[in-house]
Design a protein around this motif. Structure first.
Motif, PDB file in Angstrom:
ATOM      1  N   SER A 138      50.864  37.763  50.143  1.00 55.73           N
ATOM      2  CA  SER A 138      52.095  38.464  48.881  1.00 55.73           C
ATOM      3  C   SER A 138      51.586  37.834  47.272  1.00 55.73           C
ATOM      4  O   SER A 138      52.220  37.973  46.978  1.00 55.73           O
ATOM      5  CB  SER A 138      53.001  37.451  49.004  1.00 55.73           C
ATOM      6  OG  SER A 138      53.717  37.659  50.497  1.00 55.73           O
ATOM      7  N   LYS A 139      50.659  38.113  47.886  1.00 53.64           N
ATOM      8  CA  LYS A 139      49.762  37.978  46.082  1.00 53.64           C
ATOM      9  C   LYS A 139      48.932  38.415  46.329  1.00 53.64           C
ATOM     10  O   LYS A 139      48.132  39.052  46.810  1.00 53.64           O
ATOM     11  CB  LYS A 139      48.654  36.216  45.786  1.00 53.64           C
ATOM     12  CG  LYS A 139      50.455  35.111  45.160  1.00 53.64           C
ATOM     13  CD  LYS A 139      49.578  33.535  45.178  1.00 53.64           C
ATOM     14  CE  LYS A 139      50.664  32.651  45.109  1.00 53.64           C
ATOM     15  NZ  LYS A 139      49.889  31.852  44.130  1.00 53.64           N
TER      16      LYS A 139
ATOM     17  N   LEU B 214      53.165  39.313  44.235  1.00 55.73           N
ATOM     18  CA  LEU B 214      52.888  40.834  44.534  1.00 55.73           C
ATOM     19  C   LEU B 214      54.607  41.372  43.502  1.00 55.73           C
ATOM     20  O   LEU B 214      54.136  42.341  42.723  1.00 55.73           O
ATOM     21  CB  LEU B 214      53.683  40.802  45.829  1.00 55.73           C
ATOM     22  CG  LEU B 214      52.831  42.385  46.626  1.00 55.73           C
ATOM     23  CD1 LEU B 214      52.124  43.333  45.921  1.00 55.73           C
ATOM     24  CD2 LEU B 214      53.728  42.477  47.678  1.00 55.73           C
ATOM     25  N   GLU B 215      55.274  41.017  43.526  1.00 53.41           N
ATOM     26  CA  GLU B 215      56.259  41.272  42.787  1.00 53.41           C
ATOM     27  C   GLU B 215      55.989  41.415  41.152  1.00 53.41           C
ATOM     28  O   GLU B 215      56.726  41.427  40.857  1.00 53.41           O
ATOM     29  CB  GLU B 215      57.513  40.939  42.964  1.00 53.41           C
ATOM     30  CG  GLU B 215      57.858  39.952  42.266  1.00 53.41           C
ATOM     31  CD  GLU B 215      57.210  38.348  43.587  1.00 53.41           C
ATOM     32  OE1 GLU B 215      57.439  37.250  43.540  1.00 53.41           O
ATOM     33  OE2 GLU B 215      56.849  38.629  44.519  1.00 53.41           O
TER      34      GLU B 215
ATOM     35  N   GLU C 244      50.153  49.025  51.167  1.00 53.28           N
ATOM     36  CA  GLU C 244      49.426  48.166  50.544  1.00 53.28           C
ATOM     37  C   GLU C 244      48.531  49.006  49.889  1.00 53.28           C
ATOM     38  O   GLU C 244      48.146  48.866  49.183  1.00 53.28           O
ATOM     39  CB  GLU C 244      49.137  47.151  51.560  1.00 53.28           C
ATOM     40  CG  GLU C 244      48.502  46.500  51.084  1.00 53.28           C
ATOM     41  CD  GLU C 244      48.296  45.285  52.074  1.00 53.28           C
ATOM     42  OE1 GLU C 244      46.932  44.294  52.935  1.00 53.28           O
ATOM     43  OE2 GLU C 244      49.336  44.995  53.295  1.00 53.28           O
TER      44      GLU C 244
END
Length: 305
Positions: A248-249, A273-274, A216
């Motif tokens: 997840s952002k 995130l992706e 992270e």
């Protein structure tokens, strides 16, 4: 194959703390280690502001040379001191879990914040510009040295306060009670993170370091450093950038300031995130398109004159 991993480090109290943290982590994974302290050019010359010395990576160069010459196997750095382009043959081995990214003000009373006169000390163009952006009536003086030296200089002078990275003071347990968090100040890219580098050809050390990587933290600092790399173009400038992961952002905020703090060009972005592959680059380009290109050009001309 088993070998003693020689850990290169600056010889300040903070740098040694960081190196010993890495040493302990490596030994917990069954590796043998040895600390090799080295004095950097940035530690030897405390009379000149860093930007006047004209050397990118002044705190890391000595250790880079020691690695290339085979005197040490890995090196531990405060990641914010590391140039965005590593020397040929040297690669990132691990990003340790990030500590506090905050800037804090160590002060002798905060009444001056409401007054026209005040003197703040910092050796950072980024901190100076942001302070003058918020307090244009104040004076900012240069402050160099390791954290202990800077704390002593603050005590010895009649300044109202000095700006420090919270992580450094917390790590060696000298953070005093007379401080305030500068939550409005955008930190340096990768502030609070520790980077361990190794030689690209050294598979043994690179494999050992993968166990220490904090994913992270790595994601966030890489976005920040990409933002810095695209914006900076090899020139020291007042640039702040911070990425954080929440639900997840990735939330990113970055800014470029003029040297006197009067101009500020900001960007904010939130992405899943992706989808963050080029987030730092795209945010930097947005700033360049919004007047940042001209501002960077004027900063370079002043610093190079």
């Amino acid at each position: 194959m088993s070998k003693v991993i020689r850990i290169g480090t600056r010889d300040s109290e903070l740098a040694l703390w960081q190196a010993k943290t890495v040493q302990n982590a490596l030994e917990k994974t069954g590796h043998k280690t040895e600390l090799v302290p080295v004095k950097s050019t940035g530690d030897l010359n405390l009379d000149q502001p860093l930007y006047e010395m004209g050397i990118t990576g002044i705190f890391t160069k000595t250790l880079d040379v020691a690695m290339i010459k085979g005197e040490v196997d890995i090196a531990v750095h405060s990641m914010k001191d590391v140039p965005t382009a590593l020397p040929k043959g040297i690669v990132e081995g691990a990003v340790m879990k990030r500590a506090s990214n905050k800037d804090i003000l160590i002060h002798k009373g905060i009444e001056f914040l409401d007054e026209k006169e005040g003197t703040i000390a910092t050796g950072s163009l980024r901190r100076k510009a942001q302070w003058l952006n918020k307090y244009p009536q104040h004076k900012v003086v240069d402050l160099r040295g390791n954290v202990n030296t800077r704390m002593q200089k603050l005590n010895d002078n009649d300044w109202n306060g000095a700006i420090f990275a919270a992580a450094g003071l917390e790590r060696i347990e000298i953070k005093p009670e007379n401080y305030i968090d500068l939550n409005w100040m955008i930190p340096a890219p990768a502030q609070g993170a520790m980077l361990i580098v190794a030689m690209e050809e050294d598979e043994y050390c690179r494999k050992a370091l993968t166990m220490l990587n904090h994913q992270e933290s790595e994601i966030c600092v890489h976005i920040e450093r990409e933002f810095l790399r695209v914006l900076e173009g090899g020139c020291t400038a007042p640039i702040g950038g911070l990425a954080r992961i929440e639900n997840s952002k990735v939330h990113f905020k970055g800014a470029l300031f003029s040297l006197d703090g009067q101009k500020k060009i900001e960007v904010e972005k939130v992405l899943p995130l992706e989808e963050t592959k080029n987030m730092g680059r795209d945010c930097a380009r947005k700033i360049l398109e919004n007047g940042g290109k001209e501002l960077m050009s004027s900063i370079k001309s002043v610093l190079n004159s």
